[in-house]
Design an enzyme around this catalytic site. Structure first.
Site, PDB file in Angstrom:
ATOM      1  CB  CYS A   1      -0.877  -0.028   1.249  1.00 38.10           C
ATOM      2  SG  CYS A   1      -1.882   1.445   1.483  1.00 38.10           S
TER       3      CYS A   1
ATOM      4  CB  CYS B   1      -3.141   3.924  -5.561  1.00 44.25           C
ATOM      5  SG  CYS B   1      -4.413   3.025  -4.641  1.00 44.25           S
TER       6      CYS B   1
HETATM    7  N1  DGL Z   1      -3.983   0.651  -2.139  1.00 41.51           N
HETATM    8  C1  DGL Z   1      -3.562   1.752  -1.379  1.00 41.51           C
HETATM    9  C2  DGL Z   1      -2.355   2.462  -1.943  1.00 41.51           C
HETATM   10  O1  DGL Z   1      -1.561   1.869  -2.654  1.00 41.51           O
HETATM   11  C3  DGL Z   1      -4.545   2.738  -0.807  1.00 41.51           C
HETATM   12  C4  DGL Z   1      -5.944   2.788  -1.228  1.00 41.51           C
HETATM   13  C5  DGL Z   1      -6.794   3.481  -0.173  1.00 41.51           C
HETATM   14  O2  DGL Z   1      -7.149   2.786   0.764  1.00 41.51           O
HETATM   15  O3  DGL Z   1      -7.052   4.686  -0.282  1.00 41.51           O
HETATM   16  O4  DGL Z   1      -2.143   3.619  -1.676  1.00 41.51           O
END
Ligand code: DGL
Length: 309
Positions: free
Chosen positions: A87, A210
Site C-alpha cells: 500500500c 496506488c
Molecule cells: N492501495 C492503497 C495504496 O496503494 C490505498 C488505497 C486506499 O485505501 O485509499 O495507496
C-alpha cells in the site's frame, strides 16, 4: 543440513514461516500476484483492511495506527518472516516508524515508480495518480525531488478511486463496462492531468501510484490509448522481497530440497479481510483466479484505530 539427509523433514521456522502482505483492501492483491510469481515456493498471509478502507483520505494518524496494529498482528498471530506493505499510502505514512519499531523484521514498502517512469518516458512528461495521502507525503515530495530532473511529473490525487474499485469488484460485472463509477473517476482524473500521447509535450507515461489502480487498467488503457505506458510496482517489489529474504537467509528452499508437505496444501496462501468476505472472495477469483476457499474473515480484533495514536 540438506533435507534429503535429515531424519526429520522439519525445516527451521524461518524457512517455513509465511510472508505477510497487507493493504487497505484488495489493491495489494496486485502485489501478491507478483510475489507469488517471483517466489513460488513461499507461503503468504494477505490481510485486506477493507473494514477500515480507504486509507487515502483518512490522514496519517489513522493510517499509522492501522499499519502498526496489522504488523503486530501478523507477527504475533502468524509468525511472519517478512512484511510487504502493499500500500503506497501506508508506506508513505508508516514505513520508517515501523522499521524503527521492528528492526529484525525484513520490511518492504511500495512507492510510486517515478524513477523507472522518468527513465523510460520519451516525451519527459509523466502523469502520476495516487491517493491524497501519498501525494501529500514527505516521502513523495522527496521522490519527486530525486527524479524530477529527468522528467516533469504531473500529479493527481484521486479521491474515491480506490473505493470505487473495491465496490466495483464486489458488484456483478456491468452490462456496459463504461458505465461504472471507476470509469467515471478515471475519465475525470486523467482529464484533469492533461494531454496524453507520444507527441512533444504530452504525457506518454502514467504511474499507478496506488496498488488498487492496476485493477482499473482496462479503463485507463481505453481512455489513454495503446501508446501510453502504465507503470505499476508489483514486479520490482517482489524482486526486492526476494533480495531481502536471501540476505537474511530466510528464503524457502526450492522444491527439490523441500519436503513435500512443506510446499503444497491449503496453508500455502491465506487471504483475510477485516471487511466483506464476499468482496475479498470476488476479488481473489476475478483478479487472481483463486478459489473462494483461500479467503476468510481476519482473525484480528475489529477495533477501529484510535485517530490520535
Ligand atoms: N492501495 C492503497 C495504496 O496503494 C490505498 C488505497 C486506499 O485505501 O485509499 O495507496
Amino acid at each position: 543440513m540438506p533435507a534429503s539427509l535429515s531424519a526429520s523433514p522439519v525445516l527451521p521456522p524461518s524457512f517455513q514461516a509465511p510472508i505477510g502482505v497487507f493493504d487497505s483492501g484488495i489493491g495489494g492483491l496486485s502485489v501478491l500476484q507478483a510475489l507469488r510469481h517471483e517466489l513460488p515456493h513461499e507461503r503468504f498471509v494477505y490481510l485486506a483492511d477493507s473494514g477500515n478502507a480507504p486509507y487515502g483520505e483518512r490522514g496519517d494518524a489513522f493510517v499509522i495506527a492501522r499499519t502498526r496494529a496489522i504488523a503486530r498482528h501478523l507477527v504475533q498471530a502468524h509468525g511472519i518472516k517478512a512484511l510487504v506493505i502493499a500500500c503506497n499510502t501506508a508506506t508513505a505514512a508508516a514505513v520508517e516508524l515501523l522499521r524503527a519499531e521492528l528492526p529484525d523484521l525484513p520490511l518492504i514498502g511500495v512507492e510510486p515508480a517515478l524513477k523507472p517512469a522518468s527513465l523510460s518516458s520519451q516525451t519527459r512528461h509523466v502523469g502520476v495518480i495516487a491517493t491524497r495521502g501519498t501525494v501529500s507525503s514527505q516521502r513523495f515530495a522527496r521522490l519527486v525531488g530525486e527524479h524530477g530532473g529527468r522528467a516533469q511529473f504531473h500529479v493527481q490525487a484521486c479521491d474515491g478511486l480506490a473505493r470505487a474499485i473495491e465496490l466495483g469488484t464486489e458488484a456483478p460485472l456491468p452490462a456496459d463496462p463504461t458505465a461504472t463509477e471507476t470509469r467515471a473517476l478515471c475519465t475525470l482524473y486523467t482529464g484533469l492531468l492533461g494531454s496524453f500521447g507520444v507527441k512533444t509535450g504530452q504525457m506518454d507515461t502514467l504511474v499507478l501510484g496506488c496498488t488498487h489502480y492496476i485493477f482499473a487498467k482496462d479503463d485507463l488503457r481505453s481512455l489513454l490509448g495503446p501508446e501510453v505506458q502504465l507503470i505499476d510496482t508489483g514486479a520490482p517489489v517482489a524482486r526486492q522481497t526476494r533480495r531481502l529474504l536471501a540476505a537474511a537467509g530466510h528464503l524457502a528452499p526450492e522444491p527439490a530440497a523441500t519436503p513435500e508437505h512443506a510446499v503444497a496444501g491449503p496453508t500455502q496462501l491465506q487471504l483475510m479481510t477485516t471487511g466483506s468476505l464476499a468482496a475479498l472472495q470476488s476479488a481473489a477469483q476475478r483478479w487472481l483466479q483463486l478459489p473462494a476457499t483461500c479467503c476468510q474473515q481476519a482473525d484480528m480484533p475489529q477495533q477501529p484505530a484510535a485517530a490520535h495514536s
